[in-house]
Design an enzyme around this catalytic site. Sequence first.
Site, PDB file in Angstrom:
ATOM      1  CB  CYS A 103      -0.967  -0.023   1.180  1.00 52.39           C
ATOM      2  SG  CYS A 103      -2.323   1.159   1.019  1.00 52.39           S
TER       3      CYS A 103
ATOM      4  CD  GLU B 285      -1.196  -6.279   4.922  1.00 55.33           C
ATOM      5  OE1 GLU B 285      -1.429  -5.132   5.343  1.00 55.33           O
ATOM      6  OE2 GLU B 285      -0.773  -6.521   3.768  1.00 55.33           O
TER       7      GLU B 285
ATOM      8  CG  HIS C  32      -3.515  -3.551   2.904  1.00 54.79           C
ATOM      9  ND1 HIS C  32      -2.561  -3.108   3.791  1.00 54.79           N
ATOM     10  CD2 HIS C  32      -4.136  -2.432   2.420  1.00 54.79           C
ATOM     11  CE1 HIS C  32      -2.609  -1.790   3.869  1.00 54.79           C
ATOM     12  NE2 HIS C  32      -3.549  -1.352   3.039  1.00 54.79           N
TER      13      HIS C  32
END
Length: 544
Positions: free
Chosen positions: A381, A509, A507
């Site tokens: 990001c 993750e 993102h």
Amino acid sequence: MTKFVFVTGGVVSSIGKGIVAASLGRLLKSRNYTVSILKLDPYINVDPGTMSPYQHGEVFVTDDGAETDLDLGHYERFTDTNMSKLNNVTTGAIYQAVIHKERRGDYQGSTVQVIPHVTQEIKERIRRVARETNPDVVLVEVGGTVGDIESLPFLEAIRQFRKDVGRANVAYVHVTLVPLIKAAGEMKTKPTQHSVKELRSIGIQPDVLVCRCEQPLPRGIKEKISEFCDVPVECVIQAQDAPSIYDVPLVLEQEGLAQRVLEILNLDPQQPDLREWELLVQRLHHPQEQVEIAIVGKYVRLTDAYLSVAEALRHAGLALNAGVTLRWISSEEIEERGPEALLSGVDGVVVPGGFGNRGIEGKVASICYVRERGIPFLGLCLGMQCAVIDWGCHIAQLERANSYEFDPDTPHPVISLLPEQKDVEDLGGTLRLGLYPCRIMPNTLAAKLYGEAIIYERHRHRYEFNNAYRSLFLDSGYVISGVSPDNRLVEIIELPSHPFFIATQFHPEFRSRPNRPHPLFLGLIEAALRSRPQPRPLQLQKMG
């Protein structure tokens, strides 16, 4: 009929209710029960989207674009089940809904009160999770601590809930603390007794007590808690401090938590299948190799601000039998001391997301450092945006290249505001949020890592790569390896001349799981292992 388990906490905050709820979800799922987990947060914010990371930690984003509590990340990772906006409810959202109904005239002239109107709205949110996801069991974590004034409407609602749906369909699990007074060498039960007394004064008798402790609870302590709290001794569950959060399901299984809860709910206490989880924990504690990854962030004073990033790195290490040591580095400190002083010796670097211009120069300097030295790099990001700024300033020779967010007067806004954001005034809930498709360019690092032409990832941003500079960046050696299906938004950039340099606007993750590490994090850890003296062959795995 769906059963309900309510998880409350006492004595102190941050006692681990979220991990207990997530672990119980894992244990139930290992017995072939379907579960959904709801977090009730007592703060008046509608969601945590505008809260400071130092106060709240990470904002976890779901597929449907909800900005939620970080505990939902634990729920997803432990149960391997996607959560949604249904799974996080705040006091602010409850009052917003109640006031909207009052203005609309739904209450037909009634005086709107906490009881029954607010409590009915809370109960409806719980029922909605059961109705729309149709699980065998809904686990409900009540945020805060028993005794907090903010939590009272939620506690009253869950008290009423057992009467509404039937005693056999509800279990109350209370997480409490049994502290060890080291000077005296004694474990004290009084905090637990008073916490249960407070809960009972509200009208809730806990069925199970999960007791956090530093040392094993002697039988005599369990019997004392059982006697004073009116809970069967077998329902006093020891939750001794564990080496990692991934040990907790196994610790609680050994103590019989899931079996006790299933008995209370009149469900068959089947034998669990925890072989996969046990293998994960074994790998976690016995890695064959070790790597050190630096996380260069703005909020590293509270590492929970990057919780999913840290867990995604550990997941990748598990898959490769590698322990991952994290070096937390403040980007502001890099501005003061320089990247060489703080990044020397690391095997890889992650620059995660964030907002605002504080510490940006340190992030850009870190990216320049790893780019020039061939250190494996993953940008997320804001990390991608900083990588674009670095390239614009140092390679494309764009004087004062910057993001419009940080310098509205820059002559070269290589990062610009998304067109649909230009007329947005409110901050809360207005970002580009949730799951979006991304088209992967062939013959790129991204294509190699993902192994798919179209991927789906979660977003949380307001700014994007400025397409006015796309040709210039491509001509100077940048590769744009992922774009939105309409080719309008740049989603992934990489440098083919670098051993491992890739950054994403999304993102990744948020979609990593212990049993299914995300391919980008897997690629980073594998590259970090290869960069060490004894390289290993590529062992990348696709996301399931």
